[in-house]
Design an enzyme around this catalytic site. Structure first.
Site, PDB file in Angstrom:
ATOM      1  N   LYS A  42       0.851  -1.198   0.000  1.00  0.00           N
ATOM      2  CA  LYS A  42       0.000   0.000   0.000  1.00  0.00           C
ATOM      3  C   LYS A  42       0.883   1.243   0.000  1.00  0.00           C
ATOM      4  O   LYS A  42       1.913   1.281   0.704  1.00  0.00           O
ATOM      5  CB  LYS A  42      -0.893  -0.029   1.249  1.00  0.00           C
ATOM      6  CG  LYS A  42      -1.882   1.128   1.350  1.00  0.00           C
ATOM      7  CD  LYS A  42      -2.830   0.945   2.529  1.00  0.00           C
ATOM      8  CE  LYS A  42      -3.823   2.098   2.645  1.00  0.00           C
ATOM      9  NZ  LYS A  42      -4.788   1.935   3.757  1.00  0.00           N
TER      10      LYS A  42
ATOM     11  N   SER B   4      -9.761   2.332   2.959  1.00  0.00           N
ATOM     12  CA  SER B   4      -8.849   3.007   2.075  1.00  0.00           C
ATOM     13  C   SER B   4      -7.904   2.072   1.316  1.00  0.00           C
ATOM     14  O   SER B   4      -7.326   2.491   0.311  1.00  0.00           O
ATOM     15  CB  SER B   4      -8.020   4.018   2.872  1.00  0.00           C
ATOM     16  OG  SER B   4      -7.221   3.355   3.833  1.00  0.00           O
TER      17      SER B   4
ATOM     18  N   SER C 270     -10.082  -0.025   7.219  1.00  0.00           N
ATOM     19  CA  SER C 270      -9.520   0.047   5.868  1.00  0.00           C
ATOM     20  C   SER C 270      -8.861  -1.208   5.335  1.00  0.00           C
ATOM     21  O   SER C 270      -8.515  -1.261   4.160  1.00  0.00           O
ATOM     22  CB  SER C 270      -8.515   1.193   5.779  1.00  0.00           C
ATOM     23  OG  SER C 270      -9.209   2.380   5.550  1.00  0.00           O
TER      24      SER C 270
HETATM   25  N1  GLN Z   1     -13.305   4.534   6.367  1.00  0.00           N
HETATM   26  C1  GLN Z   1     -12.676   5.013   7.565  1.00  0.00           C
HETATM   27  C2  GLN Z   1     -12.306   6.459   7.423  1.00  0.00           C
HETATM   28  O1  GLN Z   1     -12.584   7.005   6.389  1.00  0.00           O
HETATM   29  C3  GLN Z   1     -11.503   4.158   7.908  1.00  0.00           C
HETATM   30  C4  GLN Z   1     -10.301   4.495   7.169  1.00  0.00           C
HETATM   31  C5  GLN Z   1      -9.133   3.684   7.581  1.00  0.00           C
HETATM   32  O2  GLN Z   1      -9.272   2.670   8.267  1.00  0.00           O
HETATM   33  N2  GLN Z   1      -7.958   4.152   7.195  1.00  0.00           N
HETATM   34  O3  GLN Z   1     -11.769   7.060   8.306  1.00  0.00           O
END
Ligand code: GLN
Length: 490
Positions: free
Chosen positions: A77, A155, A179
């Site tokens: 990532k 994400s 995410s």
């Molecule tokens: N969807 C969540 C957010 O937008 C989690 C994102 C994440 O885990 N990096 O904060």
């Protein structure tokens, strides 16, 4: 069998027996990367680095000196700093940022012999659940809904899309509030968020430091267990890592769950939950009973505060973490003319950040002002403690908690979801993030459109072993077929 349909466990075996070579394996993935470019899963591709490592891997295998992940083609990532390889966090702010150092997680993987295929796209600075907020364009889910493009989740959407389509055998994700688990669920994969402190955050672009967790996105539970072992452990460069023994979690797979207790949280039943997910949730609970586990209803009374607490704490921490992007130290600096230092900061941050990031930074900085601090941030911290206490109480009664991973299947950007609907995506994942608990999403079935659905197993702190034990049973019962060539309709 196609090389790009192999799991890590299968590939390791074939490599060891010298039935395949690391170079041919890597080449097969590089081929798929160009074939499925339209999914836009990668920000930066590094085929030369991958092939270089594959050659070394073949050498080591020939000398019977194979390391743990020798010759395994993986994607990283794009928030793990990789020495000499651009690391953008999918932001214009870091568009040309080439780190001078290696994150602990990527270093451990490279030291274990992987071939790094490239850096995968993500929501900008890991803020989002759709991968629509990447500066490098949206990422697509390999699964479609009657021909319509869908989001891969986020994400870590680039990682999930790459693994599901056979452009990488597995990938790193990072999970702050879901995410790793949500995109894994949307793409029919296994996503593990380990206990906070299990693996090092050193060299990861920070979003919310008290929540960020590195972890694997894989096709199988066995691959996940193997991968997590490699990246885990105490790291002197990250004082929040724990001095816990890293065990070989693959050894618990297949062990009986007889006599263990599974909790079903009453508060997680919701009218927002897709009935098809509810059905799979009920079925797996029944299956556990047949395997001799006891299934009990538990209560996590503060569940309804999880999302609001998360969306206070995460932006507050982000506003502090992202203050470093000021056009001075590194990253983007405005090319517009400016008359003062303040104006340079302002222009840099206005031009360098996308809309979602700006929104969160504004929320975060407002929350931390003297006026709002007590009413919002402090209150959220206190409520986070109550959420943790709920889990502590629950784990006095049960060994794991079984929940949905998401409210439903992957959606389309044309579904016209409000920002609130999108935040609701995280409703099942943020609780265990706030409490720092190990949680895994496993694909368990499909909805009426043929889209993957996942269930989540949450465990006690540092009890990844029991989580994996249950995950393996769920995987075995579900028999979800995520063979990449089939997913891609080849
Ligand atoms: N969807 C969540 C957010 O937008 C989690 C994102 C994440 O885990 N990096 O904060």
């Amino acid at each position: 069998m196609k090389l790009t349909d192999l799991t890590i466990t299968q590939a390791k075996d074939l490599l060891k027996k010298k039935e395949i070579s690391a170079v041919e394996l890597t080449k097969a993935y590089i081929e798929n990367m160009s074939k499925y470019k339209s999914l836009n899963a990668f920000v930066t591709e590094t085929p030369e680095i991958a092939l270089e490592s594959a050659k070394i891997a073949d050498d080591n295998i020939a000398k019977d000196k194979a390391r743990e992940l020798e010759g395994i083609p993986l994607a990283i990532k794009d928030l793990y700093c990789t020495k000499g390889v651009r690391t953008t966090a999918s932001s214009k702010m870091l568009e040309n940022f080439v780190p001078e150092y290696e994150s602990t997680v990527s270093k451990k993987l490279l030291d274990a012999g992987i071939s790094m295929l490239g850096k995968t796209s993500m929501d900008e600075f890991a803020m989002g659940s759709t991968n629509l907020t990447s500066y490098f364009g949206e990422v697509k889910n390999p699964y479609k809904r009657n021909g319509e493009d869908l989001v891969p989740g986020g994400s870590s959407g680039g990682s999930a899309s790459a693994v599901a389509s056979g452009m990488a055998m597995a990938a790193t994700g990072s999970d702050t509030g879901g995410s790793i688990r949500q995109p894994s669920s949307f793409c029919g994969l296994v996503g593990m968020k380990p206990t906070y402190g299990r693996a090092s955050r050193y060299g990861m672009v920070a979003f919310a430091s008290s929540l960020d967790c590195p972890g694997p996105i894989t096709r199988t539970v066995a691959d996940s267990a193997l991968f997590l072992k490699v990246i885990s452990g105490l790291d002197e460069k990250d004082p929040t890592t724990a001095p816990r023994e890293v065990i070989d979690w693959t050894e618990v797979l297949g062990q009986s769950v007889k006599g263990l207790k599974v909790g079903i949280p009453a508060e997680y039943k919701s009218d927002k939950l897709n009935p098809e997910v509810q059905k799979l949730w009920d079925e797996r609970a029944e299956d556990f009973k047949k395997l001799g586990a006891e299934v009990v209803e538990i209560s996590l009374p503060h569940t309804k505060y999880s999302l609001p607490v998360y969306y206070i704490i995460a932006p507050a921490e982000a506003s502090s973490n992202l203050s470093r992007y000021d056009g001075v130290k590194y990253g983007y600096r405005t090319s517009s003319p400016f008359k003062s230092l303040d104006e340079m900061y302002e222009l840099t941050r206005t031009e360098g950040f996308g809309a979602e990031v700006k929104k969160r930074l504004l929320i975060g900085s407002t929350i931390l002002t003297e006026e709002f601090y007590e009413r919002s941030y402090l209150k959220a911290l206190k409520t986070r403690r109550l959420i943790c206490n709920d889990f502590d109480e629950a784990f006095k009664q049960v060994d794991v908690i079984l929940t949905p991973s998401t409210t439903g299947a992957a959606f389309s950007k044309n579904d016209k979801l409000s920002p609130l609907d999108i935040y609701l995506n995280d409703v099942y994942t943020v609780g265990s993030s706030l409490a720092g608990l190990p949680s895994i999403s496993i694909p368990v079935g499909k909805d009426k459109n043929g889209l993957p659905l996942g269930l989540q197993v949450i465990g006690r702190k540092f009890d990844e072993a029991t989580v994996y034990k249950f995950a393996y049973q769920i995987e075995f019962i579900s028999q979800f077929d995520n063979t990449p060539s089939k997913v891609m309709g080849e």
